[in-house]
Design a protein around this motif. Structure first.
Motif, PDB file in Angstrom:
ATOM      1  N   GLN A  59     -76.761  29.182  41.435  1.00 59.42           N
ATOM      2  CA  GLN A  59     -76.596  28.299  40.280  1.00 59.42           C
ATOM      3  C   GLN A  59     -77.904  27.743  39.724  1.00 59.42           C
ATOM      4  N   ASP A  60     -78.970  27.783  40.509  1.00 57.71           N
ATOM      5  CA  ASP A  60     -80.206  27.171  40.025  1.00 57.71           C
ATOM      6  C   ASP A  60     -81.161  28.164  39.349  1.00 57.71           C
TER       7      ASP A  60
ATOM      8  N   ARG B  89     -71.501  23.371  28.366  1.00 56.55           N
ATOM      9  CA  ARG B  89     -72.542  24.298  27.927  1.00 56.55           C
ATOM     10  C   ARG B  89     -71.841  25.552  27.440  1.00 56.55           C
ATOM     11  N   ARG B  94     -76.011  29.996  31.928  1.00 53.95           N
ATOM     12  CA  ARG B  94     -76.063  28.637  32.464  1.00 53.95           C
ATOM     13  C   ARG B  94     -77.392  27.982  32.113  1.00 53.95           C
ATOM     14  N   PRO B  96     -79.725  26.063  34.316  1.00 51.26           N
ATOM     15  CA  PRO B  96     -79.863  25.613  35.705  1.00 51.26           C
ATOM     16  C   PRO B  96     -80.307  24.156  35.859  1.00 51.26           C
ATOM     17  N   ARG B  99     -77.332  21.777  35.533  1.00 46.81           N
ATOM     18  CA  ARG B  99     -76.086  22.202  36.162  1.00 46.81           C
ATOM     19  C   ARG B  99     -75.312  21.064  36.824  1.00 46.81           C
ATOM     20  N   HIS B 100     -75.991  19.979  37.199  1.00 43.25           N
ATOM     21  CA  HIS B 100     -75.293  18.887  37.877  1.00 43.25           C
ATOM     22  C   HIS B 100     -74.498  18.022  36.914  1.00 43.25           C
ATOM     23  N   HIS B 103     -70.631  21.472  32.357  1.00 45.64           N
ATOM     24  CA  HIS B 103     -69.735  22.545  32.782  1.00 45.64           C
ATOM     25  C   HIS B 103     -70.002  23.719  31.861  1.00 45.64           C
ATOM     26  N   TRP B 104     -70.363  24.860  32.466  1.00 44.91           N
ATOM     27  CA  TRP B 104     -70.706  26.038  31.665  1.00 44.91           C
ATOM     28  C   TRP B 104     -69.464  26.857  31.357  1.00 44.91           C
TER      29      TRP B 104
END
Lengths: 231, 231
Positions: A59-60, B89, B94, B96, B99-100, B103-104
């Motif tokens: 995910q990163d 998103r 994505r 990155p 990401r926290h 929501h992609w």
């Protein structure tokens, strides 16, 4: 990062892949503008490769674009410039949601002094005093842009050069924070550069605040460089 | 979050502290505008308490402001409104670094349909169909604002109401995503509300995209409410 990308690309193309990164990033350093190159005999469509790789990557990491390049293209040696940004949160409290990508400095900062000091970095200089670890090759770099921009309590330091020595941006930011907190005079940058002595510059600012935002190529910058990217 | 704050406040004030939160947030949900209240007999200056508490809190929580309130103030029962934001998103890859907190959604989304459906949420309705778990008390809520805003590939859904049922925003966003992907017609919101049946609404959107951005009090909103905040 390199390992994950090579594994994912290898899986999607069906052949072992070795990638070249335009700019190395230490652990904890971010990149929104990293560029990589690799050679492959695959017939798979680039769009299909990108989708497959993104599905396999953790995910990163994400691949934004993937396209065929000229045979002579090399992500690292063809690059004519790199731009980094360092984010400092200058305020009474941390910003928890941004903690992974900025460095919080609660002390008051003399932004005028930090900007004056930043300007003295611009030009062709020997940046040995701002390098982490042993020097590999020449330590002169052409800094084209160096300056601060404030957005609310966020201070964004932007720096662009043909290339960077390892740890160079973090050492520069650490030194500018010394200037901002009054530990070092704003007009000391020239003397620190001249010393070529790492002990004269400030400590490396934390990795989290740093981000590789852009890699420039011929046409963007109009200047070729064979400088090694060592940051 | 509650436990960490109570421990830190207790340590700084030297007495046990029980806090009241204006809005509950599930695990993984963010808050940039949470408000808490507590009673204390401490003589310590609020600025000193804030600094001490921030020094003790983990990196993912920070106290922005701390001030003495009227004796009748209660973070939860005095609140007249809450505003949440949900970040989606909508793009080919994505992000990155974000990401926290987002929501992609890689599928194409019909934003016009999502906006029309959002509008049908506005007003006083029974939101039982959008509640997670057993209902505690009345399930009517006054939704004052509900709509989408696009910034590049980021879709920001803003919703404001006097209060929210548990899981209500995430169920609403999950339903609007059903509308956006063509799984559900945009004009179905009224029927879903009328059904009071959780099975009619979409799945809860992931926690990461959700953020409590503001809690409103008398003077901000001009309307008192004793509604329970259950989200």
């Amino acid at each position: 990062m390199q390992g994950e990308l090579e594994r994912a690309l290898g899986q999607v193309t069906g052949e072992p892949v070795r990638i070249v990164l335009a700019g190395r990033t230490d652990a904890g350093v971010h990149a929104t503008g990293q560029v990589i190159s690799f050679r492959s005999g695959t017939k798979v469509d680039p769009l299909v490769i990108r989708r497959g790789v993104n599905a396999l990557l953790p995910q990163d990491i994400a691949v934004r674009d993937l396209e065929e390049a000229a045979d002579t293209f090399h992500a690292r040696f063809s690059a004519t410039g790199r731009a980094y940004e360092y984010r400092i949160r200058a305020g009474a409290h941390r910003e928890p949601l941004e903690r992974h990508r900025e460095h919080w400095v609660p002390q008051p900062l003399d932004e005028g002094a930090m900007e004056r000091a930043a300007r003295d970095l611009i030009g062709r200089h020997d940046f040995a005093a701002f390098a982490t670890g042993p020097l590999e090759g020449r330590s002169e770099r052409d800094v084209r842009v160096a300056g601060w921009r404030r957005e609310g309590t966020l201070l964004r330091f932007g720096i662009e050069a043909n290339g960077f020595l390892r740890g160079m941006v973090r050492a520069i930011v650490g030194t500018l924070l010394w200037v901002g907190t009054g530990h070092t005079a704003a007009d000391r940058i020239g003397a620190i550069l001249a010393s070529r002595d790492r002990a004269q510059a400030g400590p490396n600012a934390p990795a989290a605040g740093l981000c590789l935002v852009e890699v420039k190529y011929e046409g963007d910058a109009g200047e070729t460089s064979d400088e090694d990217e060592q940051r």
